[in-house]
Design an enzyme around this catalytic site. Structure first.
Site, PDB file in Angstrom:
ATOM      1  N   GLY A  90      56.675  51.710  39.818  1.00 45.64           N
ATOM      2  CA  GLY A  90      56.078  52.785  40.603  1.00 45.64           C
ATOM      3  C   GLY A  90      55.215  53.604  39.670  1.00 45.64           C
ATOM      4  CB  SER A 122      56.198  47.798  36.885  1.00 41.05           C
ATOM      5  OG  SER A 122      54.908  48.316  36.973  1.00 41.05           O
ATOM      6  CB  ALA A 123      57.147  52.598  36.122  1.00 38.66           C
ATOM      7  CG  HIS A 159      51.343  45.526  36.433  1.00 33.99           C
ATOM      8  ND1 HIS A 159      51.680  44.672  37.454  1.00 33.99           N
ATOM      9  CD2 HIS A 159      52.228  46.559  36.509  1.00 33.99           C
ATOM     10  CE1 HIS A 159      52.711  45.177  38.130  1.00 33.99           C
ATOM     11  NE2 HIS A 159      53.074  46.310  37.574  1.00 33.99           N
ATOM     12  CD  GLU A 194      50.439  41.351  38.022  1.00 37.86           C
ATOM     13  OE1 GLU A 194      50.047  40.373  38.686  1.00 37.86           O
ATOM     14  OE2 GLU A 194      50.209  42.537  38.346  1.00 37.86           O
TER      15      GLU A 194
END
Lengths: 235, 235
Positions: A90, A122-123, A159, A194
């Protein structure tokens, strides 16, 4: 022993949420019946409850029950007592801001260092690095610090995107942005494409997935490193 | 009277630095023989001197002499006495961090509000908004605040990019990122495509250039607004 997975993304194109990681997670979280989920990054502004439900569906496939940290009166204790911990993706600014506001950064670090198995996507992977300076996210809130968990002795850029040589867009490429970071910091940065993830087991930091990762060091040309590279040399 | 140009980008694809804006700048800065340049955003980590030289070459074409603010012992006075001011693009976090460190944010705002003609491109436009929360840049340093000049009653997203519907990349689109901002703020955000700029003359805020701009408001669908739209309705 530290047992950490930091993944570039939760979801591959045309895949279900966490689908490509499930075989890995089955092993990573073996013996765990419950998992504490940290939904603070709220992708697309989704609520903590909705985000936790989405994560529960994925973990049900490997028979793990998910509890959102926002449901605990004492989130510090929730972290200390967790069998397993997952921080989802997020907005990294929102995530780090909430971790500091709730005084959780240090207890989360200590708990993971002491051996509670951890997953970040991700985050949630970004915060596994030394600082969040190399996130791609929009600074929608100002956290009190950019320092993060430091589970690895470098930073991540999840990413990671190679420059599109056909593009006529004049905004900075990802590589330009990371090089700007290196004009003021000497922390190495690993660009994780990714489908790639890092496995951190004790002192071994290993690249997994099908792709090369791109390593940026201050005043050095970037290099490509292949699957199964051990990054302990950065320590 | 306030006299401000906030441009999405300094440079168009296949164009020279500031080239497409020069006819506009000739008029905007008419009567000015010198311009104070603020090079703090350091695109690609370029030095203040090199950046100032690059800007000097462009402004020489319209007979304006450029002085870099880093060469003044008293930068506050340099702003107050300037005939014209330009803040160039680069990294918005670095720019805002330096403006606060040198105590220049308030004096810059007051000087521009009092009528000294101003140009911003990219990061230099971002700071024309209420806050820098909607920059695209990487957070390579932590500024003491995200509040910026507020020359317009909304925020900008320069280098605005429409989602690429063919992309298999799972990172957030620009629109998703701006919508995340609107889960926690009600400040409107204008996505300015490369080749667009805002002219702020007194109370009139007008869209210039050949492209539509995309306006995002909290809890409303985004809308496209055409060249010459007057944005005073957002005040």
């Amino acid at each position: 022993m530290k047992k950490v997975i930091l993944a570039s993304t939760s979801t591959l194109y045309n895949g279900d949420y966490l689908e490509y990681l499930l075989p890995t997670l089955l092993e990573h979280f073996s013996g765990c019946k419950t998992l504490l989920f940290i939904p603070y990054a709220r992708p697309s502004g989704i609520t903590h409850d909705d985000y936790t439900r989405k994560v529960s569906v994925a973990f049900a496939k490997i028979n793990i029950t998910v509890n959102g940290i926002h449901n605990y009166e004492n989130p510090t204790e929730a972290i200390q007592k967790a069998e397993a911990i997952f921080t989802g993706g997020g907005n990294t600014f929102l995530l780090v801001s909430q971790l500091y506001k709730n005084n959780l950064m240090t207890v989360l670090k200590n708990t993971i260092e002491a051996g509670t198995p951890y997953l970040g996507t991700s985050a949630g992977s970004n915060i596994g690095g030394m600082t969040m300076n190399t996130t791609n996210d929009m600074p929608i809130v100002l956290p009190e610090s950019f320092n993060t968990l430091g589970l690895i002795p470098f930073n991540l850029n999840p990413h990671f995107l190679d420059a599109n040589l056909q593009s006529t867009h004049m905004g900075e490429t990802r590589e330009t942005r990371i090089n700007e970071f290196h004009t003021i910091s000497n922390i190495p940065v690993l660009g994780l494409r990714e489908g790639s993830w890092l496995e951190v087991y004790g002192e071994n930091i290993t690249l997994k997935g099908d792709f090369f990762a791109r390593l940026f060091k201050q005043n050095k040309p970037a290099i490509e490193l292949k699957t199964n590279t051990n990054f302990s040399f950065l320590a």
